[in-house]
Scaffold this active site. Structure first.
Site, PDB file in Angstrom:
ATOM      1  N   GLY A   4       0.819  -1.204   0.000  1.00 52.46           N
ATOM      2  CA  GLY A   4       0.000   0.000   0.000  1.00 52.46           C
ATOM      3  C   GLY A   4       0.853   1.254   0.000  1.00 52.46           C
ATOM      4  O   GLY A   4       0.584   2.214  -0.729  1.00 52.46           O
ATOM      5  N   PHE A  86      -9.315  -9.068   5.809  1.00 47.01           N
ATOM      6  CA  PHE A  86      -9.916  -7.884   6.446  1.00 47.01           C
ATOM      7  C   PHE A  86     -10.859  -7.107   5.520  1.00 47.01           C
ATOM      8  O   PHE A  86     -11.452  -6.111   5.919  1.00 47.01           O
ATOM      9  CB  PHE A  86      -8.814  -6.927   6.939  1.00 47.01           C
ATOM     10  CG  PHE A  86      -7.833  -7.587   7.880  1.00 47.01           C
ATOM     11  CD1 PHE A  86      -8.278  -8.280   9.007  1.00 47.01           C
ATOM     12  CD2 PHE A  86      -6.463  -7.506   7.649  1.00 47.01           C
ATOM     13  CE1 PHE A  86      -7.376  -8.886   9.878  1.00 47.01           C
ATOM     14  CE2 PHE A  86      -5.559  -8.110   8.518  1.00 47.01           C
ATOM     15  CZ  PHE A  86      -6.019  -8.801   9.628  1.00 47.01           C
ATOM     16  N   LYS A 109      -4.301  -9.562  -3.436  1.00 49.90           N
ATOM     17  CA  LYS A 109      -4.098 -10.893  -4.023  1.00 49.90           C
ATOM     18  C   LYS A 109      -4.939 -11.877  -3.233  1.00 49.90           C
ATOM     19  O   LYS A 109      -4.742 -12.038  -2.032  1.00 49.90           O
ATOM     20  CB  LYS A 109      -2.627 -11.286  -3.950  1.00 49.90           C
ATOM     21  CG  LYS A 109      -1.710 -10.251  -4.608  1.00 49.90           C
ATOM     22  CD  LYS A 109      -0.860 -10.824  -5.710  1.00 49.90           C
ATOM     23  CE  LYS A 109      -0.210  -9.679  -6.486  1.00 49.90           C
ATOM     24  NZ  LYS A 109       0.797 -10.078  -7.422  1.00 49.90           N
ATOM     25  N   ALA A 142       7.230  -5.939  -3.653  1.00 50.78           N
ATOM     26  CA  ALA A 142       7.098  -4.516  -3.299  1.00 50.78           C
ATOM     27  C   ALA A 142       8.444  -3.846  -3.027  1.00 50.78           C
ATOM     28  O   ALA A 142       8.674  -2.712  -3.462  1.00 50.78           O
ATOM     29  CB  ALA A 142       6.163  -4.363  -2.099  1.00 50.78           C
ATOM     30  N   LYS A 193      -1.523 -18.305  -8.964  1.00 43.84           N
ATOM     31  CA  LYS A 193      -0.068 -18.497  -9.124  1.00 43.84           C
ATOM     32  C   LYS A 193       0.583 -18.954  -7.821  1.00 43.84           C
ATOM     33  O   LYS A 193       1.630 -19.615  -7.846  1.00 43.84           O
ATOM     34  CB  LYS A 193       0.582 -17.205  -9.636  1.00 43.84           C
ATOM     35  CG  LYS A 193       0.449 -16.026  -8.671  1.00 43.84           C
ATOM     36  CD  LYS A 193       1.753 -15.604  -8.082  1.00 43.84           C
ATOM     37  CE  LYS A 193       1.509 -14.831  -6.792  1.00 43.84           C
ATOM     38  NZ  LYS A 193       1.276 -13.417  -6.956  1.00 43.84           N
ATOM     39  N   LYS A 285      -2.063 -16.952   7.626  1.00 40.67           N
ATOM     40  CA  LYS A 285      -2.267 -18.116   6.770  1.00 40.67           C
ATOM     41  C   LYS A 285      -1.531 -17.933   5.443  1.00 40.67           C
ATOM     42  O   LYS A 285      -1.516 -16.842   4.884  1.00 40.67           O
ATOM     43  CB  LYS A 285      -3.766 -18.320   6.494  1.00 40.67           C
ATOM     44  CG  LYS A 285      -4.552 -18.747   7.719  1.00 40.67           C
ATOM     45  CD  LYS A 285      -4.227 -20.189   8.101  1.00 40.67           C
ATOM     46  CE  LYS A 285      -4.721 -20.540   9.475  1.00 40.67           C
ATOM     47  NZ  LYS A 285      -4.088 -21.760  10.015  1.00 40.67           N
ATOM     48  N   GLN A 287      -1.215 -18.014   1.673  1.00 37.01           N
ATOM     49  CA  GLN A 287      -2.182 -17.902   0.590  1.00 37.01           C
ATOM     50  C   GLN A 287      -2.185 -19.123  -0.329  1.00 37.01           C
ATOM     51  O   GLN A 287      -3.239 -19.650  -0.666  1.00 37.01           O
ATOM     52  CB  GLN A 287      -1.875 -16.628  -0.208  1.00 37.01           C
ATOM     53  CG  GLN A 287      -2.941 -16.241  -1.191  1.00 37.01           C
ATOM     54  CD  GLN A 287      -4.261 -15.963  -0.513  1.00 37.01           C
ATOM     55  OE1 GLN A 287      -4.332 -15.190   0.417  1.00 37.01           O
ATOM     56  NE2 GLN A 287      -5.318 -16.622  -0.969  1.00 37.01           N
TER      57      GLN A 287
END
Lengths: 346, 346
Positions: A4, A86, A109, A142, A193, A285, A287
């Site tokens: 972000g 969230f 994502k 990022a 992916k 967790k 992804q």
């Protein structure tokens, strides 16, 4: 948060040169205390997100605000970046504050898949806010973007005129944006992916080499394309897989990234995934692990698991205690007859 | 030589189980002395190519012969593996010894491109020997195959019945063969991917990251597909790029391989390519560097260099002293309107 802040840094710089935009970019920051000070105040005085993107200055026109409603109020363009667990709560919070005529873009994502099909973040945002929602995803670690190392990304936007506007907000000489019309295809790639990356991590854990990993990437990408066709009909364009959000992001994630890293440790240490999530992700967790379970639920309930041998093997290694070496079982599948969506000029 | 011995090892094992083949596999070995003994004699007594594939036993039915004519005499299936600069001389040598009705397969990486178009190794072998010639290429670093690490490869064979025979000779549980009808497409990929690997090496030399390399691989693969269309008409199938010889080999070569490594050193040290070839390859020419020059000759003489910004930048960095940082200039090209060859079931 890192993502972000990286996005805010780019947009903050770009709007200074765009006549149709206000100068101020409001960035919602979940308030926390850092060395006795509020994080938003640190950002607004030092122009640096010292907690999540240390070492990279933000332009002064990026203003951190602790209230999500204040961040979206009056905004014509809303960039949504938040860990996907969230999002529902956030949407309820901001629902009444979003301006009529606003547009959003999702950098999240994550998609939800069950036996009925999939729900993407843009669909969820659109349902909650009733505004047009685009998507952005790509081979975009990022920190490398913050260091201004050249990369590409993909924006999925249904309206060509809007795509030009979103591109003008994100594109820089080191962050090259391509736009496609396929909003959910961009999101699909960004989520699925991670399943391939789990497979790549198993290969690293087994101590195998570049040939093997390239085979897993190749087969994984073809299974992604096949799954896209199954789950979306012709909605997802096959050509989307040629974009940065497709093959490039698969490659990046299979060589870097935490999905690959945790899967490697899973094989090397034999520890359960939940324990590794606790040790390596502070209990968050993973992804790719979650999505592998969701994808298997979909393909098995439809009776097509046989057409996805790699996704099936990854699921069974993750959830059913099967040995990582079994990842190669039945991989030699013929993909040559898969229907492709024709490219525009065909 | 390493690749040839690896192939002989696989075929020697497979023919023992195939009823339609003689047991004996003759392997032509350029004779040289190793610690006072002839290399062929060492191979035939120790069943190991101690010079080029040490540590990996050959089956006893692989017989090393120092005479190329003797190797091909009476053979129904000829596997051609040799550094491509020696192929013309070899073809003249064996021309009179090849049996009527024989078939060949080329494992040679290398094609010749000039302003008129391209000539592949299978075309060259076919012209010299007047027999059907297939091709084999893939994400196949030879040492990893010898260690029996799982990988895939692609055979390009015009005749489906012949493809089945070639597959039976090469396929193993750890070396998975897919067959396509596109003979020259397989070869094209095996050669032109080295140009992309030179680009990937520049990225490593510049100290950039995974995002950037993924962008170069993505754009490089799209320029390969575009060049294939230009140079072959519709002869090369776009779907060939989904095979191991396509995207998987590009990935392997951009992460391992000597083309990548020399290009990285080229940037890091600033030494001329010829000097690096001397220091790192005993004076052998670097394939990707040569092919970059040939590709540029073709695209510039046709006036289409603008459509290949990455190949053009790689050429200019290699041959014209332009700075490696200039690799990103003009890369944001729209590939979405490239014509694709339809897949078989479309």
């Amino acid at each position: 948060m890192c993502r972000g802040t990286t996005a805010a840094r780019i947009i903050g710089t770009n709007v200074q040169k765009l006549r149709n935009f206000d100068n101020e970019v409001k960035m919602w920051v979940y308030e926390e205390m850092v060395e006795g000070k509020k994080l938003t105040e640190i950002i607004n005085t030092q122009h640096e997100n010292v907690k999540y993107l240390p070492g990279h200055k933000l332009p002064a026109n990026v203003i951190a605000v602790p209230d999500a409603c204040e961040a979206v109020r009056g905004a014509t363009h809303i960039v949504v970046v938040i860990p996907h667990q969230f999002i529902e709560h956030l949407l309820k919070t901001i629902h009444g504050s979003v301006t009529h005529g606003a547009r959003a873009i999702s950098l999240i994502k994550g998609i939800a898949i069950d036996k009925h099909g999939m729900t993407t973040m843009t669909q969820m945002i659109h349902r909650a806010l009733a505004i047009p929602v685009s998507s952005l995803s790509g081979a975009n670690i990022a920190n490398e973007i913050a260091e201004e190392k050249y990369c590409e990304t993909t924006i999925g936007c249904a309206e060509p005129d809007e795509a030009i506007v979103w591109r003008s907000l994100f594109n820089t000489p080191y962050f090259q944006v391509n736009c496609v019309g396929d909003v959910i295809g961009v999101e699909f790639c960004g989520a699925v992916k991670n399943v391939v990356a789990v497979g790549a991590g198993f290969i690293d854990g087994l101590g195998l080499g570049n040939n093997t990993k390239a085979a897993i990437i190749r087969i994984g990408t073809l299974e992604m394309r096949r799954l896209a066709m199954h789950i979306s009909g012709a909605q997802i364009q096959d050509s989307t897989f040629n974009e940065s959000c497709g093959i490039a992001d698969v490659i990046t994630t299979c060589y870097g990234g935490r999905n690959r890293r945790l899967a490697e440790e899973f094989v090397r240490t034999g520890k359960p995934m939940a324990q590794l999530e606790q040790e390596m992700l502070n209990g968050q967790k993973l992804q790719g692990y979650l999505t592998a379970g969701e994808v298997y639920q979909y393909i098995s309930s439809r009776g097509v698991a046989d057409h996805f041998p790699l996704f099936t093997r990854i699921y069974k290694i993750c959830y059913k205690g099967e040995p990582p070496q079994s990842i190669f079982d039945g991989l030699n599948v013929d993909f040559s007859r898969d229907r492709r969506t024709p490219s525009p000029m065909l």
